[in-house]
Design a protein around this motif. Structure first.
Motif, short mmCIF file in Angstrom:
data_model
loop_
_atom_site.label_atom_id
_atom_site.label_comp_id
_atom_site.label_asym_id
_atom_site.label_seq_id
_atom_site.Cartn_x
_atom_site.Cartn_y
_atom_site.Cartn_z
N PHE A 394 -23.62 19.89 -9.50
CA PHE A 394 -23.95 19.37 -10.83
C PHE A 394 -22.87 18.37 -11.25
O PHE A 394 -21.84 18.74 -11.79
N VAL A 395 -23.12 17.12 -10.96
CA VAL A 395 -22.16 16.07 -11.31
C VAL A 395 -22.81 15.22 -12.41
O VAL A 395 -23.88 14.65 -12.19
N PRO A 396 -22.21 15.17 -13.61
CA PRO A 396 -22.84 14.40 -14.70
C PRO A 396 -23.17 12.97 -14.28
O PRO A 396 -22.44 12.37 -13.46
N LYS A 397 -24.25 12.45 -14.84
CA LYS A 397 -24.68 11.09 -14.45
C LYS A 397 -23.56 10.08 -14.67
O LYS A 397 -23.32 9.22 -13.82
N ALA A 411 -28.03 8.40 -8.47
CA ALA A 411 -27.44 8.84 -9.74
C ALA A 411 -28.53 8.90 -10.82
O ALA A 411 -28.58 9.84 -11.62
N LEU A 412 -29.42 7.91 -10.82
CA LEU A 412 -30.49 7.88 -11.82
C LEU A 412 -31.44 9.07 -11.61
O LEU A 412 -31.77 9.80 -12.56
N LEU A 451 -23.88 16.92 -3.73
CA LEU A 451 -23.88 15.45 -3.77
C LEU A 451 -23.43 14.83 -2.45
O LEU A 451 -23.98 13.84 -1.98
N GLU A 452 -22.42 15.46 -1.83
CA GLU A 452 -21.89 14.85 -0.60
C GLU A 452 -22.93 14.83 0.53
O GLU A 452 -22.83 14.03 1.46
N LEU A 453 -23.96 15.69 0.43
CA LEU A 453 -24.98 15.70 1.48
C LEU A 453 -26.04 14.62 1.28
O LEU A 453 -26.80 14.33 2.19
#
Ligand code: FAD
Length: 455
Positions: A394-397, A411-412, A451-453
């Motif tokens: 969960f990485v904020p936009k 990201a969008l 996210l890194e995947l």
């Protein structure tokens, strides 16, 4: 590299042109840059052209690749978050990221431009000032130029020509004459005006130095970015027409009354407000999308020439610099097969530049209005709590755009999923302690791969 053209001609010595010239010259190409304006290192800048830019991870990555970032560190001021100013002068600080590494950097646009121009020359690129591009042969890449001082017109042959000539690009104007060229431009009903908060008597900053200051007022706003000399570069964003607009601020007394009632704490720090307001021009903001960005393996455009965006995500130049590094990665991988590189470049970049264009328009509403709304602030708190517990997933936009190099389109898309989750989690509660962590866990595991995947 075998078969590479010797000379690449670049139109525009704004921000992208000189950076690209450096990256090309470092690889042995001859880079010739043509700029319609005089050399800004020798001629004082015209009023209203000294806005500051927020530099973040994508831009810094490109400057690092060009070998410039460590020397530029003394030109920047870190901004750790937004400082929100209410009408009554209360201050609320909203950090941008989870820790001190997640900051953005304020830099003078003119300072960055001059440093890039000097670095490009030092790298062996040749810059030709007061040379306006007045036409390009899309089949051969030949460029027609007019000397802005003498009026003399010349033409130069070119193996490859790259248009880095900004949102009013001459190269794009040439492309527009082609059949089946797609083009859209969308102006905001808002304009912007550069203003200044000078340094204090000892050269000190009169507001918190390490923050981007925002005076959000619903339909309009004022922002201020710190300079290293103690001053702040401010921008007033206001509708062109209607109540509380540039049209209604016609006299000095209108401007003073408007600031006194809307931004009183800022007014107290702006002794030259009226002068700045009337001397500096009112700028327009536009989103431009177009395709294709290239023709015949001979010409390409990038940066604002291909995809101008509005400034509310602070990404215009970060995105343009990412164009430059992407192009060079393709060149390093494939050699100077320009036709193929240009096609791959556009197919890698356009989906992402379209995404940041849309996010930038959305962010205007967040900055001018939502940052002062308690519901929005509560969602931000929950967002930070989720990001702290699930830092991989969960990485904020805002963080994906600003502190990562994950493609903007991802990201969008992830930002939209996260917004839905936040609505589901936040709507029934009004305290972070009441968050349903089991539900959060299920939603995150189901919908968000680390996210890194994905990047
Ligand atoms: C108010 C405002 C705030 C912004 N804030 C941010 C921010 O915080 N962070 C961020 O990343 N971005 C920001 N941006 C966006 C950023 O300024 C642009 O994305 C960036 O300048 C684009 O760089 P460029 O080199 O493509 O174009 P430009 O910087 O516009 O440079 C184009 C150059 O080409 C020259 N030129 C034009 N036509 C010709 C011609 N025919 N012949 C020869 N030369 C020509 C021009 O004189 C100019 O020097 C902001 C923009 C605005 C308006």
């Amino acid at each position: 590299m075998k078969g590479q053209p010797e000379t690449i001609r670049l139109i525009g010595a704004g921000l992208n042109g000189p950076l690209l010239a450096i990256l090309l010259a470092r690889r042995g190409f001859r880079a010739e840059v043509y700029e319609r304006r005089p050399d800004m290192r020798r001629i004082p800048m015209s009023a209203g052209r000294s806005i500051n830019l927020a530099l973040s991870t994508r831009g810094i990555h490109a400057l690092t690749e060009a070998g410039l970032w460590s020397a530029m560190r003394e030109m920047v001021t870190p901004m750790r978050g937004r400082m929100i100013h209410s009408v009554t002068g209360e201050l609320t600080f909203q950090p941008y990221g989870k820790d001190a590494t997640e900051v953005i950097y304020s830099i003078s646009r003119a300072g960055l431009n001059m440093a890039l121009i000097s670095a490009a020359e030092a790298q062996g690129a040749r810059l030709h000032f007061q040379q306006r591009c007045i036409g390009i042969d899309l089949k051969t890449g030949a460029v027609r130029l007019r000397d802005e001082h003498t009026g003399k017109e010349t033409s130069v042959e070119s193996d490859v020509t790259i248009g880095c000539d900004g949102s009013a690009s001459a190269l794009r104007a040439e492309m527009l004459k082609q059949n089946r060229f797609n083009f859209s431009q969308q102006y905001l009903d808002y304009g912007y005006k550069e203003l200044t908060i000078p340094a204090g008597p000892e050269g000190e900053h009169l507001l918190e130095r390490n923050a981007l200051h925002i005076w959000p007022r619903g339909n309009y706003m004022l922002i201020a970015l710190p300079n290293t000399d103690g001053s702040f570069a401010c921008i007033l964003f206001l509708p062109f027409e209607g109540t509380d607009s540039f049209a209604t601020l016609a006299a000095g007394s209108d401007v003073l009354e408007f600031f006194q009632s809307r931004f009183p704490d800022a007014l107290a720090l702006m002794p030259q407000l009226v002068e700045n307001y009337f001397v500096n021009p009112t700028g327009a903001m536009v989103t431009i999308k177009c395709s294709p960005w290239h023709a015949e393996g001979k010409v390409l455009m990038l940066g604002d020439a291909a995809h101008a965006i509005v400034p509310f995500f602070g990404q215009g130049i970060n995105c343009g610099f990412e164009d430059c590094t992407c192009l060079l990665e393709l060149l390093d991988r494939d050699g100077a097969d320009w036709s193929r590189i240009f096609q791959e470049f556009e197919s890698a970049r356009r989906i992402n530049t379209d995404a940041i264009a849309d996010m930038a328009v959305e962010n205007f509403v967040e900055m001018r209005d939502r940052v002062g709304d308690p519901k929005f602030l509560f969602r931000k708190k929950v967002e930070l709590a989720l990001a702290a517990k699930y830092p991989q997933s969960f990485v904020p936009k805002y963080a994906m755009v600003t502190f990562h190099r994950v493609p903007y389109s991802i990201a969008l898309a992830r930002g939209t999923i996260q917004e839905r989750m936040l609505s589901e989690l936040c709507d029934p509660i009004d305290r972070v302690e009441d968050l349903d962590w089991d539900l959060a866990d299920r939603l995150i595991r189901r919908d968000l791969t680390p996210l890194e995947l994905v990047s």
